[in-house]
Every structure is written in structure tokens, then in C-alpha cells.
Design an enzyme around this catalytic site. Structure first.
Site, PDB file in Angstrom:
ATOM      1  N   HIS A 106       0.946  -1.126   0.007  1.00 62.36           N
ATOM      2  CA  HIS A 106       0.029   0.191   0.025  1.00 62.36           C
ATOM      3  C   HIS A 106       0.887   1.264   0.068  1.00 62.36           C
ATOM      4  O   HIS A 106       2.038   1.218   0.380  1.00 62.36           O
ATOM      5  CB  HIS A 106      -0.968  -0.008   1.093  1.00 62.36           C
ATOM      6  CG  HIS A 106      -1.784  -1.172   1.279  1.00 62.36           C
ATOM      7  ND1 HIS A 106      -3.315  -0.861   1.392  1.00 62.36           N
ATOM      8  CD2 HIS A 106      -1.809  -2.415   1.071  1.00 62.36           C
ATOM      9  CE1 HIS A 106      -3.915  -1.933   1.476  1.00 62.36           C
ATOM     10  NE2 HIS A 106      -3.089  -2.854   1.037  1.00 62.36           N
ATOM     11  N   GLU A 108       0.840   3.809   1.668  1.00 60.87           N
ATOM     12  CA  GLU A 108       1.119   4.473   2.924  1.00 60.87           C
ATOM     13  C   GLU A 108       2.332   3.534   3.581  1.00 60.87           C
ATOM     14  O   GLU A 108       3.480   3.828   4.164  1.00 60.87           O
ATOM     15  CB  GLU A 108       0.178   4.332   4.119  1.00 60.87           C
ATOM     16  CG  GLU A 108      -1.055   5.171   3.859  1.00 60.87           C
ATOM     17  CD  GLU A 108      -2.093   4.501   2.782  1.00 60.87           C
ATOM     18  OE1 GLU A 108      -1.804   3.738   1.949  1.00 60.87           O
ATOM     19  OE2 GLU A 108      -3.274   4.765   2.825  1.00 60.87           O
ATOM     20  N   CYS A 133      -6.848   2.749   4.128  1.00 64.34           N
ATOM     21  CA  CYS A 133      -7.715   1.739   4.261  1.00 64.34           C
ATOM     22  C   CYS A 133      -7.472   1.304   5.738  1.00 64.34           C
ATOM     23  O   CYS A 133      -6.798   1.789   6.281  1.00 64.34           O
ATOM     24  CB  CYS A 133      -7.469   0.709   3.266  1.00 64.34           C
ATOM     25  SG  CYS A 133      -5.917  -0.108   3.513  1.00 64.34           S
ATOM     26  N   CYS A 136      -3.951  -0.134   6.286  1.00 65.32           N
ATOM     27  CA  CYS A 136      -2.918   1.141   6.482  1.00 65.32           C
ATOM     28  C   CYS A 136      -3.046   1.751   7.842  1.00 65.32           C
ATOM     29  O   CYS A 136      -1.994   2.102   8.568  1.00 65.32           O
ATOM     30  CB  CYS A 136      -2.901   2.049   5.423  1.00 65.32           C
ATOM     31  SG  CYS A 136      -2.413   1.381   3.883  1.00 65.32           S
TER      32      CYS A 136
HETATM   33 ZN   LIG Z   1      -3.869   0.724   2.511  1.00 67.88          ZN
END
Ligand SMILES: [Zn+2]
Length: 306
Positions: A106, A108, A133, A136
Site C-alpha cells: 500500500h 502508506e 484503508c 494502513c
Molecule cells: Zn491501505
């Protein structure tokens, strides 16, 4: 180019041409915008750091590799190095075609990993092009500064506690340490004379409080040097970032691709008796064709002599 004053209520953004120029600078620094450039941009455009940070998000998203979703996410950590200098550490999502979605990196994670690997000591802010999300939010909860840093979305600002109330974290597993606040290094590898010292050092500084598998990956390239990644574990286990994905993310932040023309070798080092990265690395690498075979090495560890 003349600076156009921002009208009240409008959001500052870079022109397409400015974005392209900045993309090349960030790529040159392998995913980092150094503090001197950040200061220059603030001055040139008469904007605070937050506005420059947000305006850089579309540039971060340009580093995304998203063959499945075609959804390009950018994230940037604004962090301090050991000298107190404030740099921007870029990140973007990485997907692996024809492999399980659970393997993706992801944006992040990519930005935090980039900051962690490249000397950031404290995270001040994390800007993200889209809402983080749940995975994360959990990954960020492993950070030493989880209670203090700001999360900047294009038009909103939060603390992590706003987005992740009643959180589960390292303390729930009896772990007093955190990512960016690791346990003192207490181990060293045995018999490593012929191995790359940077790779070994990278593995020993992995954050592995739950599995104790000190592990790292080196991706060697033909013309662009070596890219390293190390294991960053998470109290919720699933959001942990594996060393191969960590290294691949770093390679993409230098604007490079995982192709046979670029990649010369891939080396995985793990801790003997604690190995857990071979199969997941092979699954990720199955997404590519014609890459060199993964070299996997297990090494015994012993306590550092006092
Ligand atoms: Zn994420």
C-alpha cells in the site's frame, strides 16, 4: 514561472510542467524530496509546508504500479532525520499481476518504509491521496509517533486515533517497542565473511518483534545500483511488510521496473530457524518473467558480545 497568488478557499497545486520537473528530481533521489528543495518550494510558491506536501501527492501517485486496480495512490511522509532536517519521503502502491491481492504494497506502507530505510527518525505528517484503508491504519499504529503525527488527506486532516479508535497495537502483545523505536540491536550473524555487509546490516535492523526473523532483500541492478528492503512486522501480523516487497517498492521509487533488463540479482537473507519469507518471496516473483532466480540464504544469529 511567475507565482500566482492562491485565492482564499482554493487548493494550491503544481502545473503539469512543475509536476514533471519535480517527478524527475524525486526519481533522481530515489523517492525523496530533500529538505532544501522543500524549503525552496515553500518560498517560491509562498505556501506552507502542508500545501506543498498535498500538492506533491499527484507526483507520488506517478510512482504507483497498479496493473490490477489501475488505482494509483500516492502517500508522502514528512519526517525529520537525525539532524532535524525535514524531508519528504514518497510512497506509492505496488500490485503484482496474477498473484494474491494480499501481497500488494500500500502507498502508506511504501512511504513509511522509504522513510524508515533512509534515515528518518521522527514522522511529523503523513499525506495520502485517498482515505487510508483499515490495513494502513493498522500499519501506521505500529509507529513510534502514532499518537502525534498528522494525517493529511487532500481536504481533511486527522490524528490516527480519530481514524482508528479502540486500537490494537504492539503493547497488546507485550511488545514495548515500535517501528522507529526498535529494541537495541542484540544479535549478530555468524560466519558472514563473503556476504554483502549492507544487506546483513539491513537484516539486523529489521523490525521483527513477533517472529524474530531478522531478514532483508537486496535487488541488484545492472546500471542503477542496489536496492534494499527489510522486514517490518505489525502487531496484527497481516499488515506486516515483507523484505522483498520493501525492496521492490524502493526500486519503483527510483523510477525503475522489475524487468530482466534492469534486475541483475535478488538475494534474501533470513535468520536460521525462524525463516518465513521464502515462499512469499517466490509468490511475488512469480508475477514477473525472466528475472534471475532468487538467492536465499539462512544465517545463524548469536547475541552481540558485550
Ligand atoms: Zn491501505
Amino acid at each position: 514561472m511567475p507565482t500566482i497568488p492562491t485565492q482564499a478557499g482554493t487548493v494550491f497545486s503544481f502545473s503539469a510542467e512543475q509536476q514533471q520537473q519535480l517527478y524527475l528530481i524525486i526519481k533522481h533521489h530515489a523517492g525523496i524530496l530533500p529538505s532544501s528543495d522543500v524549503a525552496t518550494l515553500c518560498q517560491q510558491h509562498d505556501q506552507p509546508v502542508d500545501a506543498i506536501l498535498r500538492a506533491c501527492l499527484p507526483i507520488a501517485a506517478q510512482f504507483a504500479v497498479a496493473p490490477i486496480s489501475q488505482f494509483f495512490v500516492g502517500a508522502i511522509v514528512c519526517g525529520l532525520d537525525s539532524q532535524g532536517e525535514q524531508h519528504f519521503y514518497f510512497g506509492a502502491n505496488v500490485e503484482f499481476a496474477q498473484q494474491a491481492l494480499s501481497l500488494v504494497v500500500h502507498a502508506e506502507q511504501s512511504a513509511i518504509n522509504n522513510a524508515w530505510l533512509n534515515g528518518a527518525k521522527k514522522i511529523i505528517k503523513i499525506a495520502i491521496s485517498d482515505a487510508p484503508c483499515g490495513y494502513c491504519r493498522q500499519f501506521m499504529n505500529e509507529l513510534a509517533d502514532a499518537q502525534s503525527f498528522d494525517i493529511l488527506l487532500p481536504k481533511q486532516q486527522f490524528k490516527l486515533a480519530d481514524l482508528l479508535p479502540y486500537a490494537f497495537g504492539p503493547n497488546d502483545l507485550g511488545n514495548p517497542y515500535s517501528l522507529f523505536n526498535p529494541a537495541p540491536q542484540q544479535h549478530q550473524f555468524v560466519a558472514t565473511a563473503e556476504l554483502d555487509k549492507i544487506l546483513l546490516s539491513c537484516a539486523l535492523s529489521a523490525y521483527v518483534p513477533y517472529s524474530e526473523n531478522y531478514s532483508a532483500v537486496k535487488i541488484s541492478t545492472f546500471a542503477n545500483g542496489d536496492f534494499y528492503g527489510r522486514y517490518a512486522e505489525n502487531a496484527a501480523y497481516s499488515p506486516s511488510l515483507s523484505p522483498l516487497q520493501s525492496a521492490i517498492s524502493q526500486l519503483h521509487l527510483a523510477g525503475l521496473a522489475m524487468t530482466k533488463d534492469v534486475v541483475k540479482g535478488i538475494e534474501l537473507v533470513q535468520t536460521q530457524g525462524k525463516e518465513n519469507q521464502l515462499m512469499v518471496s517466490q509468490a511475488v516473483l512469480a508475477s514477473y518473467t525472466d528475472l534471475p532466480a532468487l538467492q536465499s540464504i539462512s544465517l545463524a544469529v548469536k547475541p552481540v558480545a558485550i
